[in-house]
Enzyme design. Structure first.
Site, mmCIF file in Angstrom:
data_model
loop_
_atom_site.group_PDB
_atom_site.id
_atom_site.type_symbol
_atom_site.label_atom_id
_atom_site.label_comp_id
_atom_site.label_asym_id
_atom_site.label_seq_id
_atom_site.Cartn_x
_atom_site.Cartn_y
_atom_site.Cartn_z
ATOM 1 N N LYS A 157 -36.234 -26.409 35.840
ATOM 2 C CA LYS A 157 -36.693 -25.018 35.880
ATOM 3 C C LYS A 157 -38.019 -24.964 35.121
ATOM 4 C CE LYS A 157 -34.867 -20.338 35.442
ATOM 5 N NZ LYS A 157 -35.075 -19.886 36.820
HETATM 6 N N1 PPE Z 1 -33.178 -20.689 42.402
HETATM 7 C C1 PPE Z 1 -34.338 -20.343 41.805
HETATM 8 C C2 PPE Z 1 -35.610 -20.846 42.360
HETATM 9 C C3 PPE Z 1 -34.291 -19.531 40.680
HETATM 10 O O1 PPE Z 1 -35.442 -19.204 40.093
HETATM 11 C C4 PPE Z 1 -33.058 -19.059 40.185
HETATM 12 C C5 PPE Z 1 -33.005 -18.176 38.979
HETATM 13 C C6 PPE Z 1 -31.880 -19.448 40.844
HETATM 14 C C7 PPE Z 1 -31.985 -20.266 41.948
HETATM 15 C C8 PPE Z 1 -30.521 -19.061 40.334
HETATM 16 O O2 PPE Z 1 -30.209 -19.713 39.131
HETATM 17 P P1 PPE Z 1 -29.237 -19.065 38.061
HETATM 18 O O3 PPE Z 1 -29.957 -17.938 37.425
HETATM 19 O O4 PPE Z 1 -28.951 -20.182 37.109
HETATM 20 O O5 PPE Z 1 -28.039 -18.611 38.780
HETATM 21 N N2 PPE Z 1 -34.143 -17.349 38.787
HETATM 22 C C9 PPE Z 1 -34.390 -16.815 37.470
HETATM 23 C C10 PPE Z 1 -35.811 -16.313 37.330
HETATM 24 C C11 PPE Z 1 -36.139 -15.003 37.900
HETATM 25 C C12 PPE Z 1 -37.526 -14.520 37.506
HETATM 26 O O6 PPE Z 1 -38.104 -13.739 38.249
HETATM 27 O O7 PPE Z 1 -38.028 -14.884 36.444
HETATM 28 C C13 PPE Z 1 -33.322 -15.806 37.080
HETATM 29 O O8 PPE Z 1 -32.608 -15.304 37.926
HETATM 30 O O9 PPE Z 1 -33.213 -15.560 35.877
#
Ligand code: PPE
Length: 321
Positions: A157
């Site tokens: 990330k």
């Molecule tokens: N894919 C991506 C590309 C992604 O950024 C997130 C979270 C997810 C999947 C889901 O991951 P999880 O939160 O562990 O379930 N995106 C984060 C960032 C959003 C932002 O705009 O900044 C979030 O949801 O916190």
């Protein structure tokens, strides 16, 4: 953005407006940072952070992929996160820890620069719009492909990965959609700009495997676990094609910021009949868990003893992690 009071920066809480970085911060120019997105929810026993150890672990793993040494232990970062939430007196909030290469040397090699860590927490209620949960969102399959693991590590990330996501998001918004769905270089579905994606077809719930180039979402993991725990839901981790998106009975997105959000339309095709019984079941279960109403999952919640701090004396600054 709803500003709160304090941001944790390299070991101390500083005023939101004073949490500034130098213009030549390495990460600002070369996207050399890794971060997390975490949520704290109000429960009957006070505020609690959802799956905090998993988020902290993912942040350290993202750093490891980039050979970045976070100058704090996992325990220290965990403590700093709860401290930031508590000091801001927030019962429900979004938390953003970021580890980044700071100011020192320019040029592509980040390693001579110090690694800094900052943590912000603020109220961030609806990510995909007020009506997203009730009415579902409209998605566009992006003309931008999700970064391939041969070029960038999609499972880290890292801030750099989000330039790719932002291109897709901008394109979708300009075309009048709410969110973008990205295919990978093989033309199979990867994920949305900031969410993982799930499909429901003939009672079977599926999501693309990590090898499709997706971030291993913690909400995704929670939903996968729920498909087993709730009973009566078959789950598969399989590649999903673009046309399978269109012919789904239900589609939904999962992410910390967005929660569990139904998809109503993709590229002008209405998904299913416009009802989402399986999605709704999972949404409800998820909401009960994060709000502490389902005791079976209480180990996923880290309680925060909120203690709003109004001022910090200069002598207290920098004394604690
Ligand atoms: N894919 C991506 C590309 C992604 O950024 C997130 C979270 C997810 C999947 C889901 O991951 P999880 O939160 O562990 O379930 N995106 C984060 C960032 C959003 C932002 O705009 O900044 C979030 O949801 O916190």
């Amino acid at each position: 953005m709803k500003e709160s009071t304090w941001i944790w920066l390299d070991g101390s809480l500083v005023k939101w407006s004073e949490a500034k970085v130098p213009f030549l911060t390495h990460a600002l120019h070369y996207a050399t940072g890794v971060f997390e997105g975490i949520r704290c929810y109000n429960t009957s026993e006070g505020p609690a952070i959802f799956r905090l150890p998993e988020h902290v672990s993912r942040m350290f793993e993202s750093a490891k992929i980039y050979l970045m040494k976070i100058p704090y232990s996992r325990e220290e970062v965990t403590g700093a996160i709860t401290k930031t939430v508590a000091a801001n007196g927030l019962d429900e909030c979004y938390v953003r820890p970021l580890a980044y290469y700071g100011y020192g040397e320019m040029g592509l090699n980040p390693l001579p620069n110090r690694v800094s860590v900052g943590i912000a927490a603020w109220r961030w209620d609806s990510y995909l719009g007020e009506k997203a949960e009730r009415e579902g969102v409209r998605c566009q399959v992006s003309s931008w492909r999700r970064i391939h693991q041969a070029s960038m590590p999609p499972q880290a990330k890292s801030t750099s990965n989000y330039a790719n996501a932002a291109l897709a998001k901008i394109e979708a918004l300009k075309a009048g959609y709410d969110e973008a769905i990205m295919l990978n270089m093989d033309g199979m579905v990867a994920e949305a700009s900031a969410e993982n994606i799930f499909r429901v077809k003939d009672g079977i719930v599926s999501t693309p495997p990590a090898s499709a180039g997706v971030l291993r979402g913690i909400t995704r993991d929670t939903i996968i676990r729920l498909t087993t725990d709730l009973g009566g839901i078959e789950f598969r981790r399989v590649d999903i094609s673009r046309e399978e998106l269109y012919t789904s009975d239900e589609l939904f997105l999962t992410g910390t910021a967005a929660g569990v959000t139904p998809v109503r339309e993709v590229d002008g095709r209405t998904i299913g009949s416009g009802a989402w019984p399986v999605t709704q079941r999972l949404m409800e279960a998820y909401s009960n868990i994060v709000h502490g109403r389902d005791k079976q999952y209480s180990e996923w919640l880290t309680p925060v003893a909120t203690k709003r701090i109004e001022t910090i004396s200069s002598s207290a600054r920098g004394t604690t992690v």
